[in-house]
Every structure is written in C-alpha cells, then in structure tokens.
Design a protein around this motif. Sequence first.
Motif, PDB file in Angstrom:
ATOM      1  N   ARG A  48       0.842  -1.202   0.000  1.00 57.29           N
ATOM      2  CA  ARG A  48       0.000   0.000   0.000  1.00 57.29           C
ATOM      3  C   ARG A  48       0.870   1.243   0.000  1.00 57.29           C
ATOM      4  NH1 ARG A  48      -4.043   1.688   4.950  1.00 57.29           N
ATOM      5  NH2 ARG A  48      -5.158   3.358   3.896  1.00 57.29           N
ATOM      6  N   MET A  49       1.920   1.231   0.809  1.00 54.21           N
ATOM      7  CA  MET A  49       2.826   2.356   0.881  1.00 54.21           C
ATOM      8  C   MET A  49       3.518   2.584  -0.456  1.00 54.21           C
ATOM      9  SD  MET A  49       2.968   3.952   3.775  1.00 54.21           S
ATOM     10  CE  MET A  49       4.594   4.665   3.620  1.00 54.21           C
ATOM     11  N   ASN A  50       3.980   1.522  -1.076  1.00 53.19           N
ATOM     12  CA  ASN A  50       4.685   1.656  -2.352  1.00 53.19           C
ATOM     13  C   ASN A  50       3.781   2.250  -3.433  1.00 53.19           C
ATOM     14  OD1 ASN A  50       7.414   0.801  -2.001  1.00 53.19           O
ATOM     15  ND2 ASN A  50       6.691  -1.280  -1.692  1.00 53.19           N
ATOM     16  N   ARG A  51       2.533   1.839  -3.459  1.00 50.80           N
ATOM     17  CA  ARG A  51       1.589   2.417  -4.424  1.00 50.80           C
ATOM     18  C   ARG A  51       1.383   3.900  -4.137  1.00 50.80           C
ATOM     19  NH1 ARG A  51      -1.322  -2.488  -3.592  1.00 50.80           N
ATOM     20  NH2 ARG A  51      -2.755  -1.407  -2.191  1.00 50.80           N
ATOM     21  N   HIS A  52       1.264   4.239  -2.858  1.00 54.31           N
ATOM     22  CA  HIS A  52       1.062   5.627  -2.450  1.00 54.31           C
ATOM     23  C   HIS A  52       2.277   6.468  -2.838  1.00 54.31           C
ATOM     24  CE1 HIS A  52      -0.663   8.899  -0.244  1.00 54.31           C
ATOM     25  NE2 HIS A  52       0.319   8.946   0.634  1.00 54.31           N
ATOM     26  N   VAL A  53       3.469   5.933  -2.597  1.00 55.82           N
ATOM     27  CA  VAL A  53       4.716   6.618  -2.948  1.00 55.82           C
ATOM     28  C   VAL A  53       4.770   6.864  -4.453  1.00 55.82           C
ATOM     29  CG1 VAL A  53       7.217   6.295  -3.150  1.00 55.82           C
ATOM     30  CG2 VAL A  53       6.070   5.818  -0.983  1.00 55.82           C
ATOM     31  N   GLN A  54       4.448   5.855  -5.228  1.00 57.90           N
ATOM     32  CA  GLN A  54       4.528   5.970  -6.679  1.00 57.90           C
ATOM     33  C   GLN A  54       3.595   7.057  -7.193  1.00 57.90           C
ATOM     34  OE1 GLN A  54       3.937   2.274  -8.713  1.00 57.90           O
ATOM     35  NE2 GLN A  54       4.281   3.126 -10.736  1.00 57.90           N
ATOM     36  N   ARG A  55       2.378   7.130  -6.640  1.00 57.84           N
ATOM     37  CA  ARG A  55       1.423   8.157  -7.073  1.00 57.84           C
ATOM     38  C   ARG A  55       1.951   9.552  -6.773  1.00 57.84           C
ATOM     39  NH1 ARG A  55      -2.504   4.549  -4.992  1.00 57.84           N
ATOM     40  NH2 ARG A  55      -2.625   5.766  -3.058  1.00 57.84           N
ATOM     41  N   ILE A  56       2.522   9.739  -5.580  1.00 55.73           N
ATOM     42  CA  ILE A  56       3.034  11.054  -5.195  1.00 55.73           C
ATOM     43  C   ILE A  56       4.173  11.482  -6.108  1.00 55.73           C
ATOM     44  CG2 ILE A  56       4.329  12.293  -3.409  1.00 55.73           C
ATOM     45  CD1 ILE A  56       2.635  10.950  -1.338  1.00 55.73           C
ATOM     46  N   VAL A  57       5.112  10.587  -6.337  1.00 56.89           N
ATOM     47  CA  VAL A  57       6.262  10.910  -7.189  1.00 56.89           C
ATOM     48  C   VAL A  57       5.814  11.208  -8.611  1.00 56.89           C
ATOM     49  CG1 VAL A  57       8.418  10.033  -8.158  1.00 56.89           C
ATOM     50  CG2 VAL A  57       7.862   9.601  -5.753  1.00 56.89           C
ATOM     51  N   GLU A  58       4.877  10.424  -9.134  1.00 59.42           N
ATOM     52  CA  GLU A  58       4.369  10.661 -10.496  1.00 59.42           C
ATOM     53  C   GLU A  58       3.681  12.012 -10.603  1.00 59.42           C
ATOM     54  OE1 GLU A  58       1.898   7.314 -11.254  1.00 59.42           O
ATOM     55  OE2 GLU A  58       3.570   5.999 -11.835  1.00 59.42           O
ATOM     56  N   ASP A  59       2.912  12.382  -9.579  1.00 60.23           N
ATOM     57  CA  ASP A  59       2.216  13.671  -9.599  1.00 60.23           C
ATOM     58  C   ASP A  59       3.203  14.839  -9.570  1.00 60.23           C
ATOM     59  OD1 ASP A  59      -0.221  12.432  -9.690  1.00 60.23           O
ATOM     60  OD2 ASP A  59      -0.635  12.637  -7.550  1.00 60.23           O
ATOM     61  N   LEU A  60       4.269  14.701  -8.786  1.00 62.83           N
ATOM     62  CA  LEU A  60       5.213  15.801  -8.608  1.00 62.83           C
ATOM     63  C   LEU A  60       6.260  15.874  -9.716  1.00 62.83           C
ATOM     64  CD1 LEU A  60       5.800  15.683  -4.742  1.00 62.83           C
ATOM     65  CD2 LEU A  60       4.305  17.194  -6.032  1.00 62.83           C
ATOM     66  N   THR A  61       6.390  14.819 -10.497  1.00 64.40           N
ATOM     67  CA  THR A  61       7.371  14.809 -11.591  1.00 64.40           C
ATOM     68  C   THR A  61       6.666  14.554 -12.921  1.00 64.40           C
ATOM     69  OG1 THR A  61       7.812  12.454 -11.243  1.00 64.40           O
ATOM     70  CG2 THR A  61       9.225  14.009 -10.081  1.00 64.40           C
ATOM     71  N   GLU A  62       5.525  15.170 -13.065  1.00 63.73           N
ATOM     72  CA  GLU A  62       4.673  14.896 -14.227  1.00 63.73           C
ATOM     73  C   GLU A  62       5.357  15.283 -15.542  1.00 63.73           C
ATOM     74  OE1 GLU A  62       0.067  15.809 -15.659  1.00 63.73           O
ATOM     75  OE2 GLU A  62       0.944  16.878 -13.952  1.00 63.73           O
ATOM     76  N   ARG A  63       6.093  16.405 -15.547  1.00 64.00           N
ATOM     77  CA  ARG A  63       6.685  16.910 -16.794  1.00 64.00           C
ATOM     78  C   ARG A  63       8.203  16.736 -16.857  1.00 64.00           C
ATOM     79  NH1 ARG A  63       2.717  20.440 -15.240  1.00 64.00           N
ATOM     80  NH2 ARG A  63       1.025  20.765 -16.701  1.00 64.00           N
ATOM     81  N   ASP A  64       8.849  16.564 -15.727  1.00 64.95           N
ATOM     82  CA  ASP A  64      10.306  16.476 -15.686  1.00 64.95           C
ATOM     83  C   ASP A  64      10.741  15.250 -14.898  1.00 64.95           C
ATOM     84  OD1 ASP A  64      10.977  19.141 -16.943  1.00 64.95           O
ATOM     85  OD2 ASP A  64       9.812  19.836 -15.222  1.00 64.95           O
ATOM     86  N   THR A  65      12.023  14.933 -14.988  1.00 65.59           N
ATOM     87  CA  THR A  65      12.563  13.822 -14.210  1.00 65.59           C
ATOM     88  C   THR A  65      12.709  14.244 -12.752  1.00 65.59           C
ATOM     89  OG1 THR A  65      14.871  14.462 -14.527  1.00 65.59           O
ATOM     90  CG2 THR A  65      13.859  13.048 -16.224  1.00 65.59           C
ATOM     91  N   LEU A  66      12.857  13.252 -11.893  1.00 63.81           N
ATOM     92  CA  LEU A  66      13.061  13.526 -10.471  1.00 63.81           C
ATOM     93  C   LEU A  66      14.298  14.402 -10.261  1.00 63.81           C
ATOM     94  CD1 LEU A  66      12.355  12.978  -7.473  1.00 63.81           C
ATOM     95  CD2 LEU A  66      13.781  10.925  -7.618  1.00 63.81           C
ATOM     96  N   ALA A  67      15.372  14.093 -10.958  1.00 64.09           N
ATOM     97  CA  ALA A  67      16.617  14.860 -10.805  1.00 64.09           C
ATOM     98  C   ALA A  67      16.424  16.318 -11.202  1.00 64.09           C
ATOM     99  CB  ALA A  67      17.719  14.223 -11.652  1.00 64.09           C
TER     100      ALA A  67
END
Length: 249
Positions: A103-122
């Motif tokens: 559940r945590m991993n799914r939640h983490v993935q959604r947050i990261v995808e939302d915050l890096t929608e247009r650019d890479t994490l770096a």
Amino acid sequence: MERGAPGTLYVFRGNYGLPSVDPKCLQLIGITNAVHKMVLDGCDKTFSTLDKSRILAYKHLTHNVFSDTFDLHFWGYDRNNQHLIKQYGEGKHFPFRVIFARRMNRHVQRIVEDLTERDTLAEVLKVGNEAVDSYLEDLSKLLKDKKYLFGDKPSSLDALVCGYLAPIVILEFPNKILQNIVNNHKKIVKYVKMFLQEFGEEYEGVIPSEIPQKVESEKAPLGTVVIAGFIAVSVMVCYGLIHDIIKVN
C-alpha cells in the motif's frame, strides 16, 4: 493522533506514517500538543498588523518553497522511502506488514508521479534544492540573533518552518542530500533544535538524536496473530480459486 512515550514514532493515519509537511510532524520526534495549543491559542494575535501580514506572507512562501521538494526527498528517493516503510512496518504483524508495504509503495509511486509529471526527479529536485537553499539563507537573515523569527515570541510561522525542518534536522535518512543542504545553515539548525527543546518540556526535553530502531507498539496476543494469519491465507486462497490462479483437481 495517538500520544505516547518519548522516542515513539507517530504513525499518521492520513499520510500512512511518513513525515508530514504539517507542524503536526513535530510529534513524529516526540514533541507533544504544545505546538498545536500555541497556534490554536492565537499566538499571532500579539503581533502588530504589519507583522501579521509579514508572517502570513512568509507562511505562503515557506509552503511553496518546501512542500514539493521535501515530499520528493521523503518519497522520491528509494533508499529513504524504503527505510521508512520498513521502519513503520516493524510495528505490524505478518501478513499485515506485507500488505502495508504494498500500500505504501503504491502511495509513494502516485506522489512521485504527480510531482514529476513533466520532468525527471533529478530535474525537479535540482530546482527545488536550489530554492530551499536560497530560502534558508533568507530565513537566517530574518532570524538574525533572535530566538524566534519575529522576536522573542513564537509565531505560527515558527511552527510551520520547524514542522518542515524538524525531521530533517533530527532524524537520520539514508539519502542525506536534503539534510546536507539544511545542515549548511548552522543558525537555522540551532534555531530548530532550540524550538524543539522549548516545546518538548512535557517529555522532559527528550529528543532522540536518531530514528529509533522500532516503532513502539503493543504486542498482539498469539491467538489474534494466528486468527489474522488464517483469515489472510483463506482470503488469498479464495482469490486464487475465483481467478483460476489455483486449480483443484
């Protein structure tokens, strides 16, 4: 939120246990409701109209600068979020620990995808880290030699700033990029630690220097664990039979 003994890591129901960017995350490291009471009692009302306006403006800026960058440091780096998922999972019994981790991993993935929608994490973090570093320098100039950001009295801005910075200053994360940025601002680190000592009096000033090895929790009776395991296995078997994953000859 549950209260507990010094050193207890608090699990936030709405955010699945990871540090919040709300002042409530002060409770993550043993700080009690004193900060909440301070804000609810209207700590800003003792300031002038001009200072109130400045506090409000700084609060908006604090959120805008810190929010996404801090979330990505907590959630976006695999070493950090896996460390925290494991940390909180130790307080749960099998098989709930496995369900919690997924559940945590799914939640983490959604947050990261939302915050890096247009650019890479770096790319996102490069801009965010520079903004955080610059803003901490501005806060140092605002603080000067004062105890709090606006003099000798705490404001809601102090609670918000320390709510963001306290886990970074006190807890140990495997990936230390954000901690290194914050630690370069010695005046801010000293200010956060003094704030924590001030509002940790109900716990006799006990502030852990590092993340505890285990989340404190009550041990479930053996019978409860056995029943829970039986139910979990039964559900998985039924699921397998329904979806033809398990076939009975």
